[in-house]
Design a protein around this motif. Structure first.
Motif, mmCIF file in Angstrom:
data_model
loop_
_atom_site.group_PDB
_atom_site.id
_atom_site.type_symbol
_atom_site.label_atom_id
_atom_site.label_comp_id
_atom_site.label_asym_id
_atom_site.label_seq_id
_atom_site.Cartn_x
_atom_site.Cartn_y
_atom_site.Cartn_z
ATOM 1 N N UNK A 685 0.798 -1.229 0.000
ATOM 2 C CA UNK A 685 0.000 0.000 0.000
ATOM 3 C C UNK A 685 0.828 1.275 0.000
ATOM 4 N N UNK A 686 2.095 1.164 0.356
ATOM 5 C CA UNK A 686 2.915 2.374 0.480
ATOM 6 C C UNK A 686 4.177 2.248 -0.361
ATOM 7 N N UNK A 687 3.987 1.851 -1.579
ATOM 8 C CA UNK A 687 5.119 1.683 -2.508
ATOM 9 C C UNK A 687 5.855 2.993 -2.756
ATOM 10 N N UNK A 688 5.136 4.100 -2.701
ATOM 11 C CA UNK A 688 5.752 5.398 -3.014
ATOM 12 C C UNK A 688 6.687 5.868 -1.908
ATOM 13 N N UNK A 689 6.609 5.281 -0.756
ATOM 14 C CA UNK A 689 7.450 5.683 0.366
ATOM 15 C C UNK A 689 8.699 4.814 0.412
ATOM 16 N N UNK A 690 9.729 5.361 0.982
ATOM 17 C CA UNK A 690 10.989 4.626 1.091
ATOM 18 C C UNK A 690 10.957 3.771 2.358
ATOM 19 N N UNK A 691 10.658 2.491 2.186
ATOM 20 C CA UNK A 691 10.559 1.571 3.316
ATOM 21 C C UNK A 691 11.789 0.688 3.475
ATOM 22 N N UNK A 692 12.817 0.979 2.676
ATOM 23 C CA UNK A 692 13.987 0.104 2.682
ATOM 24 C C UNK A 692 14.638 0.044 4.062
ATOM 25 N N UNK A 693 14.632 1.175 4.769
ATOM 26 C CA UNK A 693 15.287 1.206 6.076
ATOM 27 C C UNK A 693 14.610 0.251 7.062
ATOM 28 N N UNK A 694 13.272 0.235 7.066
ATOM 29 C CA UNK A 694 12.590 -0.657 7.996
ATOM 30 C C UNK A 694 12.755 -2.111 7.575
ATOM 31 N N UNK A 695 12.788 -2.380 6.279
ATOM 32 C CA UNK A 695 13.038 -3.755 5.834
ATOM 33 C C UNK A 695 14.414 -4.218 6.308
ATOM 34 N N UNK A 696 15.394 -3.358 6.165
ATOM 35 C CA UNK A 696 16.756 -3.707 6.582
ATOM 36 C C UNK A 696 16.824 -3.911 8.093
ATOM 37 N N UNK A 697 16.113 -3.058 8.832
ATOM 38 C CA UNK A 697 16.090 -3.188 10.285
ATOM 39 C C UNK A 697 15.485 -4.524 10.702
ATOM 40 N N UNK A 698 14.439 -4.940 10.001
ATOM 41 C CA UNK A 698 13.747 -6.166 10.397
ATOM 42 C C UNK A 698 14.473 -7.433 9.972
ATOM 43 N N UNK A 699 15.555 -7.287 9.215
ATOM 44 C CA UNK A 699 16.411 -8.445 8.949
ATOM 45 C C UNK A 699 17.051 -8.967 10.233
ATOM 46 N N UNK A 700 17.097 -8.111 11.251
ATOM 47 C CA UNK A 700 17.697 -8.494 12.527
ATOM 48 C C UNK A 700 16.633 -8.939 13.534
ATOM 49 N N UNK A 701 15.388 -9.066 13.101
ATOM 50 C CA UNK A 701 14.317 -9.473 13.999
ATOM 51 C C UNK A 701 14.564 -10.885 14.518
ATOM 52 N N UNK A 702 14.174 -11.129 15.765
ATOM 53 C CA UNK A 702 14.355 -12.462 16.348
ATOM 54 C C UNK A 702 13.488 -13.510 15.662
ATOM 55 N N UNK A 703 12.412 -13.085 15.049
ATOM 56 C CA UNK A 703 11.502 -14.024 14.403
ATOM 57 C C UNK A 703 12.004 -14.426 13.023
ATOM 58 N N UNK A 704 12.194 -15.714 12.759
ATOM 59 C CA UNK A 704 12.555 -16.138 11.403
ATOM 60 C C UNK A 704 11.497 -15.734 10.371
#
Length: 717
Positions: A685-704
């Protein structure tokens, strides 16, 4: 027994009541909450005509005790066995004995008389041993037969089903040791009638026995069987002989053994030993995975008024198991998905499997369905045992989420809707293991509970368990227990839900007649399949008026009915099926304001989900958008996911108001399913926004699950 679950490491998506959610670039596993359907069961009559009547097995000789002395040849995957079996005629005199024994080499059959043996005449056809006894025995006379044999399970022609993929009874895992990534193990799986592939017995749930099993194995291996280990002796040749004794009657298909390199983590319930067997590298996670077991045993014992009846409770995780799990008496076997790390446990604890198999130790083991057509007396109850545990431990919302998933799994199957819950028109006993015996049956028990009330429901279950303890039962035994408890004739309930196919489909329209000052509820039964019945449906309706909630029970028993109730002014909400317990499909006609009120006023998970489902069509209205804001922060995780899904219906120009909230959910929500779903929503829904930072942050999430979702989204950029 539980059917193997498919666990996808992504978020759960909800599908709405009135329409499927939009197609997403990232596919999510579906948690279906409700759906409309115009499906027709086209071949119900032919299905019933083309199947034979599956009768309860006749009992000629009653097996009293089984004594086995077993050794194993890993190279050939053979079992060298000596069986000593004690019998008496069930009622009529008999001079013969038939035993199931599949794929054996039978070396000797003898009658045991004190310390001596007398050879008996027998014939063997590869499936059964037909034995001529030395005389005719009457029902008050016991006799003992000894059989020396070799079982060769790997030489059998393997069959199976969707629920149990193979039926060779005993499994040698990596027996040649050539797979460096897999341990060597031996384990059994008896249900339905596969234990006769490794020891001679009488097949069927109706046959109960006590047992003593001697296992001689290499010293490095651990063994497990039913009951208690009564001795363990090291032998001079580097082997060890363990003796396991089960002195309480249980069905022959519940007999089990396991051999392998397992670490044992010890726990306790009251004075009963509770142990967890896993591969050594997972020992540090054993209590994380299974640690709620003692509390489960206590909860079920107290709730049912019948204490756990067995001498111990062990759970073992094996490789390559042919189903999801199996409730062998006092020794449950689980498939290897339950062997997990602490990170994996964050996404899927498999606690539903653990409590399902434990509840079987009352419904299935203590009291066993007396025939395969009565299997729901085992499986429907174990499925409902999941609901009871989740309701107690995590709250009703968690239980209702699970119940709704189960119901919609059943409703999604056109074929299963044509089947009776208790069905005798079987051509294959394995077909009983389906969405009807499990998911439909669990929901039917929930309706029965809501109809008679909690006190009566659990009092009736206590009576049923007590009267049939260490024995078998059929569906009428359950009905009679409920009738004795409640003083009501319940044939109507059992006939329409247990002994008939299908489910109701209701159309409900609620209006307020200003002139007459009456609420009018019009209900139509629209089920459309061959010989569709008109259901009798006691339903609770809540009326929200003047700051109060008043509950009234209506009984729907016609194809079309009107119910009227006097109110001086229109109630803010009329909540049909206030307990949200009905098994079936329903379509309701309400105004937008009433659906908004249902979300804001009604207390249950399904109240809110139903409201969100219909409000999807009004997403351009400000009051509906305010509901979505509240739903995104709802305390129930399922509502938060459903709200994320509903944002797809919000006009593009109004979506930005939710962006920061969705972003925060993706980063901080306590539930990994919700975090992963929020990431998917950001991507869609938010393709126009730059979400790359949150995607990168969630690579370190404890959940596989969340980590995988973030990785997938980054790779798609």
């Amino acid at each position: 027994m539980i059917i193997k679950k498919v666990i996808l490491l992504t978020a759960i998506a909800f599908i709405s009541l009135t329409a499927c959610s939009s197609t997403k670039p990232i596919q999510l596993p579906e948690l279906v909450i409700s759906a409309n359907s115009n499906k027709t069961i086209e071949n119900a009559d032919s299905i019933h005509r083309n199947k034979r009547y599956f009768a309860t097995y006749s009992t000629v000789n009653d097996l009293l005790n089984t004594k086995l002395d077993l050794k194993f040849n890993w190279d050939s995957a053979f079992v060298m066995g000596k069986a000593t079996l004690k019998f008496k005629p069930y009622f009529y005199p008999t001079d013969s004995l038939k035993l199931s024994a599949k794929g054996f080499k039978v070396n000797e059959v003898a009658l045991v008389k004190g310390s001596t043996k007398q050879a008996l005449q027998f014939t063997y056809d590869g499936k059964s041993i037909f034995i001529k006894l030395d005389k005719t025995y009457n029902r008050d006379e016991e006799y003992t037969v000894a059989i020396d044999y070799v079982a060769m399970p790997n030489k059998l022609i393997v069959k199976g089903s969707d629920a149990i993929t193979q039926d060779k009874g005993l499994y040698f895992i990596n027996n040649n040791g050539k797979d460096p990534n897999k341990p060597k193990q031996i384990w059994s799986q008896g249900e339905t009638e596969a234990n006769s592939c490794w020891f001679p017995t009488i097949d069927g749930p109706q046959e109960k026995h006590t047992q003593e099993i001697t296992l001689t194995v290499d010293k490095k291996y651990v063994t497990l069987s039913n009951g208690l280990m009564v001795s363990s002796v090291n032998n001079a040749d580097g082997t060890r002989t363990d003796v396991w004794k089960q002195d309480k009657m249980h069905s022959t298909y519940l007999t089990m053994i396991a051999v392998g390199d397992f670490a044992i983590t010890k726990d306790k319930w009251r004075n009963i030993e509770v142990n967890y067997y896993v591969e050594p590298e997972y020992a540090k996670y054993a209590k994380l995975i299974f640690g709620n077991t003692p509390e489960m045993i206590e909860f079920y014992s107290e709730k049912l008024g019948v204490d756990y009846a067995w001498d111990k409770y062990s759970q073992i995780v094996v490789r390559d198991f042919v189903s999801g799990a199996m409730e062998n008496t006092s020794a449950t076997v689980h498939y290897d998905k339950l062997q997990m790390t602490d990170r994996e446990h964050l996404d899927e604890s498999h606690e539903d499997i653990i409590c399902h198999e434990l509840f079987h130790h009352w419904f299935g083991d203590l009291v066993t369905a007396e025939s395969w057509p009565n299997l729901p007396l085992n499986e429907s109850f174990a499925t409902y045992g999941e609901y009871l545990w989740y309701e107690y431990k995590y709250g009703r919302a968690e239980a209702d989420i699970k119940s709704q998933m189960d119901m919609m799994a059943y409703l999604s199957s056109k074929e299963d809707a044509a089947k009776d819950l208790i069905r005798f028109d079987l051509d294959d006993r394995e077909k009983m293991f389906d969405l009807v015996s499990y998911q439909k049956g669990g929901r039917v028990l929930h309706m029965l509970r809501k109809y008679v009330g909690d006190d009566a429901f659990f009092a009736a279950l206590k009576l049923y368990l007590t009267q049939n303890r260490f024995s078998t039962a059929e569906i009428h035994d359950l009905r009679i227990a409920f009738e004795k408890t409640t003083g009501q004739d319940l044939n109507w309930f059992f006939n329409q839900w247990f002994l008939s196919p299908g489910h109701p489909e209701l159309s409900i329209a609620t209006t307020y007649n200003e002139t007459l000052k009456k609420v009018e509820i019009n209900v139509a039964q629209l089920q459309n399949f061959v010989n569709a019945p008109i259901y009798k449906l006691p339903i609770d309706v809540d009326f929200y008026s003047n700051g109060k909630v008043e509950r009234k029970r209506i009984v729907i028993d016609n194809a079309s009915q009107k119910f009227t109730f006097s109110y001086d002014k229109k109630p803010e909400l009329v909540n049909f099926d206030a307990e949200k317990m009905l098994l079936g499909l329903k379509r309701e006609t309400k105004s937008r304001e009433e659906w908004v009120n249902q979300f804001n006023m009604a207390p249950l998970f399904m109240d809110k989900v139903e409201a969100l489902s219909y409000l999807e069509y009004y997403s351009s209205y400000a009051d509906v958008q305010e509901v979505y804001k509240n739903a995104l922060s709802d305390k129930i995780w399922g509502i938060r996911i459903f709200a994320l899904q509903n944002l797809t219906s919000v006009p593009v120009t109004a979506r930005d108001q939710y962006y920061q909230t969705v972003l925060n959910i993706a980063k901080t929500d306590e539930k990994s399913y919700v975090r992963a779903s929020a990431l998917a929503t950001l991507s869609e829904l938010y393709k126009a926004k730059d979400n790359k930072a949150v995607y990168s942050q969630m690579l370190k999430d404890q959940s596989p699950m969340v980590e995988q979702m973030a990785k997938q989204l980054l790779e798609s950029k």
